[in-house]
Design a protein around this motif. Sequence first.
Motif, PDB file in Angstrom:
ATOM      1  N   ASN A  19       0.815  -1.212   0.000  1.00 19.88           N
ATOM      2  CA  ASN A  19       0.000   0.000   0.000  1.00 19.88           C
ATOM      3  C   ASN A  19       0.853   1.270   0.000  1.00 19.88           C
ATOM      4  OD1 ASN A  19      -2.467  -1.376   0.044  1.00 19.88           O
ATOM      5  ND2 ASN A  19      -2.352  -1.628   2.277  1.00 19.88           N
ATOM      6  N   HIS A  20       2.137   1.126   0.266  1.00 23.85           N
ATOM      7  CA  HIS A  20       3.035   2.281   0.276  1.00 23.85           C
ATOM      8  C   HIS A  20       3.505   2.557  -1.152  1.00 23.85           C
ATOM      9  CE1 HIS A  20       6.577   4.782   1.001  1.00 23.85           C
ATOM     10  NE2 HIS A  20       6.043   5.043   2.196  1.00 23.85           N
ATOM     11  N   LYS A  21       3.350   3.772  -1.621  1.00 19.29           N
ATOM     12  CA  LYS A  21       3.570   4.054  -3.049  1.00 19.29           C
ATOM     13  C   LYS A  21       5.003   3.811  -3.500  1.00 19.29           C
ATOM     14  CE  LYS A  21       4.410   9.079  -2.885  1.00 19.29           C
ATOM     15  NZ  LYS A  21       4.050  10.371  -3.518  1.00 19.29           N
ATOM     16  N   TRP A  22       5.988   4.157  -2.669  1.00 22.44           N
ATOM     17  CA  TRP A  22       7.375   3.976  -3.112  1.00 22.44           C
ATOM     18  C   TRP A  22       7.793   2.520  -3.060  1.00 22.44           C
ATOM     19  CZ3 TRP A  22       7.913   7.607  -6.038  1.00 22.44           C
ATOM     20  CH2 TRP A  22       7.737   8.950  -5.693  1.00 22.44           C
ATOM     21  N   MET A  23       7.279   1.806  -2.061  1.00 25.16           N
ATOM     22  CA  MET A  23       7.560   0.366  -2.000  1.00 25.16           C
ATOM     23  C   MET A  23       6.922  -0.337  -3.196  1.00 25.16           C
ATOM     24  SD  MET A  23       7.016  -2.060   1.303  1.00 25.16           S
ATOM     25  CE  MET A  23       7.067  -3.847   1.225  1.00 25.16           C
ATOM     26  N   SER A  24       5.690   0.000  -3.488  1.00 25.06           N
ATOM     27  CA  SER A  24       4.997  -0.579  -4.635  1.00 25.06           C
ATOM     28  C   SER A  24       5.707  -0.251  -5.947  1.00 25.06           C
ATOM     29  CB  SER A  24       3.551  -0.073  -4.679  1.00 25.06           C
ATOM     30  OG  SER A  24       2.890  -0.567  -5.813  1.00 25.06           O
ATOM     31  N   LYS A  25       6.203   0.990  -6.058  1.00 26.04           N
ATOM     32  CA  LYS A  25       6.926   1.407  -7.264  1.00 26.04           C
ATOM     33  C   LYS A  25       8.175   0.544  -7.461  1.00 26.04           C
ATOM     34  CE  LYS A  25       8.019   4.376 -10.660  1.00 26.04           C
ATOM     35  NZ  LYS A  25       9.399   3.990 -10.998  1.00 26.04           N
ATOM     36  N   CYS A  26       8.865   0.227  -6.372  1.00 26.32           N
ATOM     37  CA  CYS A  26      10.033  -0.651  -6.471  1.00 26.32           C
ATOM     38  C   CYS A  26       9.628  -2.004  -7.044  1.00 26.32           C
ATOM     39  CB  CYS A  26      10.673  -0.843  -5.099  1.00 26.32           C
ATOM     40  SG  CYS A  26      11.635   0.563  -4.501  1.00 26.32           S
ATOM     41  N   GLY A  27       8.549  -2.584  -6.521  1.00 27.05           N
ATOM     42  CA  GLY A  27       8.102  -3.881  -6.996  1.00 27.05           C
ATOM     43  C   GLY A  27       7.734  -3.874  -8.467  1.00 27.05           C
ATOM     44  N   VAL A  28       7.061  -2.815  -8.911  1.00 24.50           N
ATOM     45  CA  VAL A  28       6.704  -2.682 -10.326  1.00 24.50           C
ATOM     46  C   VAL A  28       7.966  -2.603 -11.181  1.00 24.50           C
ATOM     47  CG1 VAL A  28       5.627  -1.146 -12.036  1.00 24.50           C
ATOM     48  CG2 VAL A  28       4.452  -1.636  -9.866  1.00 24.50           C
ATOM     49  N   ASP A  29       8.922  -1.781 -10.742  1.00 24.97           N
ATOM     50  CA  ASP A  29      10.182  -1.651 -11.492  1.00 24.97           C
ATOM     51  C   ASP A  29      10.912  -2.982 -11.568  1.00 24.97           C
ATOM     52  OD1 ASP A  29       9.675   1.038 -11.849  1.00 24.97           O
ATOM     53  OD2 ASP A  29      11.023   1.698 -10.244  1.00 24.97           O
ATOM     54  N   TRP A  30      10.971  -3.695 -10.447  1.00 21.43           N
ATOM     55  CA  TRP A  30      11.719  -4.947 -10.410  1.00 21.43           C
ATOM     56  C   TRP A  30      11.078  -5.993 -11.317  1.00 21.43           C
ATOM     57  CZ3 TRP A  30      12.305  -5.020  -4.320  1.00 21.43           C
ATOM     58  CH2 TRP A  30      13.114  -3.933  -3.957  1.00 21.43           C
ATOM     59  N   GLU A  31       9.768  -6.044 -11.316  1.00 21.20           N
ATOM     60  CA  GLU A  31       9.070  -6.962 -12.209  1.00 21.20           C
ATOM     61  C   GLU A  31       9.365  -6.612 -13.671  1.00 21.20           C
ATOM     62  OE1 GLU A  31       4.861  -8.846 -11.571  1.00 21.20           O
ATOM     63  OE2 GLU A  31       4.600  -6.967 -12.671  1.00 21.20           O
ATOM     64  N   ASN A  32       9.419  -5.331 -13.977  1.00 18.25           N
ATOM     65  CA  ASN A  32       9.726  -4.895 -15.348  1.00 18.25           C
ATOM     66  C   ASN A  32      11.156  -5.239 -15.744  1.00 18.25           C
ATOM     67  OD1 ASN A  32       7.182  -3.899 -15.952  1.00 18.25           O
ATOM     68  ND2 ASN A  32       7.640  -1.846 -15.179  1.00 18.25           N
ATOM     69  N   TYR A  33      12.089  -5.107 -14.805  1.00 20.15           N
ATOM     70  CA  TYR A  33      13.474  -5.470 -15.110  1.00 20.15           C
ATOM     71  C   TYR A  33      13.555  -6.947 -15.531  1.00 20.15           C
ATOM     72  CZ  TYR A  33      15.021  -1.146 -12.751  1.00 20.15           C
ATOM     73  OH  TYR A  33      15.226   0.157 -12.373  1.00 20.15           O
ATOM     74  N   ILE A  34      12.780  -7.793 -14.860  1.00 16.94           N
ATOM     75  CA  ILE A  34      12.770  -9.219 -15.199  1.00 16.94           C
ATOM     76  C   ILE A  34      12.171  -9.424 -16.590  1.00 16.94           C
ATOM     77  CG2 ILE A  34      11.801 -11.461 -14.575  1.00 16.94           C
ATOM     78  CD1 ILE A  34      11.926 -10.477 -11.613  1.00 16.94           C
ATOM     79  N   LYS A  35      11.060  -8.773 -16.858  1.00 20.75           N
ATOM     80  CA  LYS A  35      10.403  -8.911 -18.164  1.00 20.75           C
ATOM     81  C   LYS A  35      11.301  -8.420 -19.299  1.00 20.75           C
ATOM     82  CE  LYS A  35       5.660  -8.469 -16.420  1.00 20.75           C
ATOM     83  NZ  LYS A  35       4.476  -7.579 -16.314  1.00 20.75           N
ATOM     84  N   MET A  36      12.096  -7.376 -19.026  1.00 23.12           N
ATOM     85  CA  MET A  36      12.966  -6.797 -20.045  1.00 23.12           C
ATOM     86  C   MET A  36      14.294  -7.546 -20.191  1.00 23.12           C
ATOM     87  SD  MET A  36      12.298  -2.854 -18.866  1.00 23.12           S
ATOM     88  CE  MET A  36      13.538  -2.116 -19.908  1.00 23.12           C
ATOM     89  N   GLY A  37      14.556  -8.497 -19.297  1.00 21.00           N
ATOM     90  CA  GLY A  37      15.806  -9.244 -19.351  1.00 21.00           C
ATOM     91  C   GLY A  37      16.977  -8.514 -18.723  1.00 21.00           C
ATOM     92  N   LYS A  38      16.704  -7.406 -18.022  1.00 19.65           N
ATOM     93  CA  LYS A  38      17.791  -6.698 -17.335  1.00 19.65           C
ATOM     94  C   LYS A  38      18.155  -7.368 -16.008  1.00 19.65           C
ATOM     95  CE  LYS A  38      16.906  -2.122 -19.310  1.00 19.65           C
ATOM     96  NZ  LYS A  38      16.648  -0.688 -19.024  1.00 19.65           N
ATOM     97  N   TRP A  39      17.184  -8.077 -15.438  1.00 22.42           N
ATOM     98  CA  TRP A  39      17.432  -8.935 -14.283  1.00 22.42           C
ATOM     99  C   TRP A  39      17.164 -10.371 -14.715  1.00 22.42           C
ATOM    100  CZ3 TRP A  39      14.988  -6.802  -9.100  1.00 22.42           C
ATOM    101  CH2 TRP A  39      15.678  -5.643  -8.701  1.00 22.42           C
ATOM    102  N   VAL A  40      18.101 -11.260 -14.394  1.00 15.58           N
ATOM    103  CA  VAL A  40      17.966 -12.666 -14.762  1.00 15.58           C
ATOM    104  C   VAL A  40      18.254 -13.517 -13.523  1.00 15.58           C
ATOM    105  CG1 VAL A  40      18.758 -14.514 -16.276  1.00 15.58           C
ATOM    106  CG2 VAL A  40      18.775 -12.134 -17.095  1.00 15.58           C
ATOM    107  N   TYR A  41      17.353 -14.439 -13.234  1.00 14.78           N
ATOM    108  CA  TYR A  41      17.531 -15.320 -12.072  1.00 14.78           C
ATOM    109  C   TYR A  41      17.986 -16.698 -12.547  1.00 14.78           C
ATOM    110  CZ  TYR A  41      16.621 -17.842  -7.734  1.00 14.78           C
ATOM    111  OH  TYR A  41      16.760 -18.610  -6.601  1.00 14.78           O
TER     112      TYR A  41
END
Length: 322
Positions: A189-211
Motif C-alpha cells: 500500500n506504500h507508493k514507493w515500495m509498490s513502485k520498487c516492486g513494479v520496477d523490479w518486475e519490469n526489469y525481469i520482463k525486459m531481461g535486465k534482471w535474470v535469475y
Amino acid sequence: CYIRLHYMHISHPPIDDFDVFKESKEQNFFESQESIVALCTHLQELVTAIKDLDENQLKDEFFRLLQISLWGNKCDLSLSGGETSSQKINIINSLEELKPLILVNDMERLWSLLNNCKKTREKASITRVDIVLDNSGFELVTDLVLADFLLSSQLATEIHFYGKTIPWFVSDTTIHDFNWLIEQVKSSNHKWMSKCGVDWENYIKMGKWVYHDHIFWTLPHEFCVMSQVAPDLYAELQKAHLILFKGDLNYRKLTGDRKWEFTIPFHQALNGFHPAPLCSIRTLKAEIQVGLQPGQAEQYMASEPNWLTSGKYGIFQFDGPL
C-alpha cells in the motif's frame, strides 16, 4: 539434513514443492516492513535525483547501498536457530556508527571497476554484475535495492542473480522466495515500495534482471572445483564483469573452509577460483577470515573472543585486477 528434507517432500505429492522454512522467511519480511519502506523510499528518491548527481555523490550513494546490503546479511535465520531475525530499525541511519566494524573494506576497488566499465562502455556493450544470493527476507530486499541502483546509475546494464534449487540453510533464497518477495513489494500500500516492486518486475520482463539456480550451490564442494564439477556454471560466471558473493557460507566455500592464517591473501585462499573479478560481502559468522593486516585479528581476539562468529563485523573483500 536439507537434502533429506527435500527428498522426503518430493516423494510425497501433493507436498512435493513444500518449503518447510516458508513461514519463517515470510515472517522475516513482514516484521521488517518499516525498514523495507524506508529503504524503498530512499531508493526512489535517489533514482529521481540520480541524473543530477556528480561522480562523487554517485560514489557516496554506491557505498551507502553496498553497506546496507552488507548489514542486511545479519538477518540470517540459520544463525538465530529459526528465531526472528528481522530488521526493525532504519539501517540507513546506522551506517556511520557501523563503518568501524568493517574489517576489510575494498569498496573503492568495486567503484573503480564499475565506474571504469561505465566510462569505457560503448552503446552496444553491456556491464554485467552477478550476485550470488544468501538470505531471503530483508537481506534480499537490500540486494534488490543495490541491483536497482546499479541499473539506474548505469554502473551496470544487466544483473544476474543466483539462488538455491531447494530450501536451504533455513532462510536461503529460492526462486519462489525471489518471485514472492517482488510480488509482495509490488502489492504494498506504500507508493514507493509498490513502485520498487513494479520496477523490479519490469526489469525481469525486459531481461535486465535474470535469475538462475544450479544444484552446485547446494553441493558440498568448495568453489575452486567448480570448473570441473559444474563447468556450465563456471562458464556462466565468466561472463560477468563483477561477481558479488553474499554471506558466510559462500565465503567458507570460496576459501575452502580451511584454517588459514588470518593474514593469508584472499587471492591465495581462493585456490585458483577466478572466473571474474569478485567480492565477498559478508558479516562474520564462522571461524574463518583471511586477508587481515598483521596484528588485526589478535587485537579483536583480546577483547572479543567471539568476534569471528557474532555477526558484528563485516567485510568487502575483493579479488581482481589492481
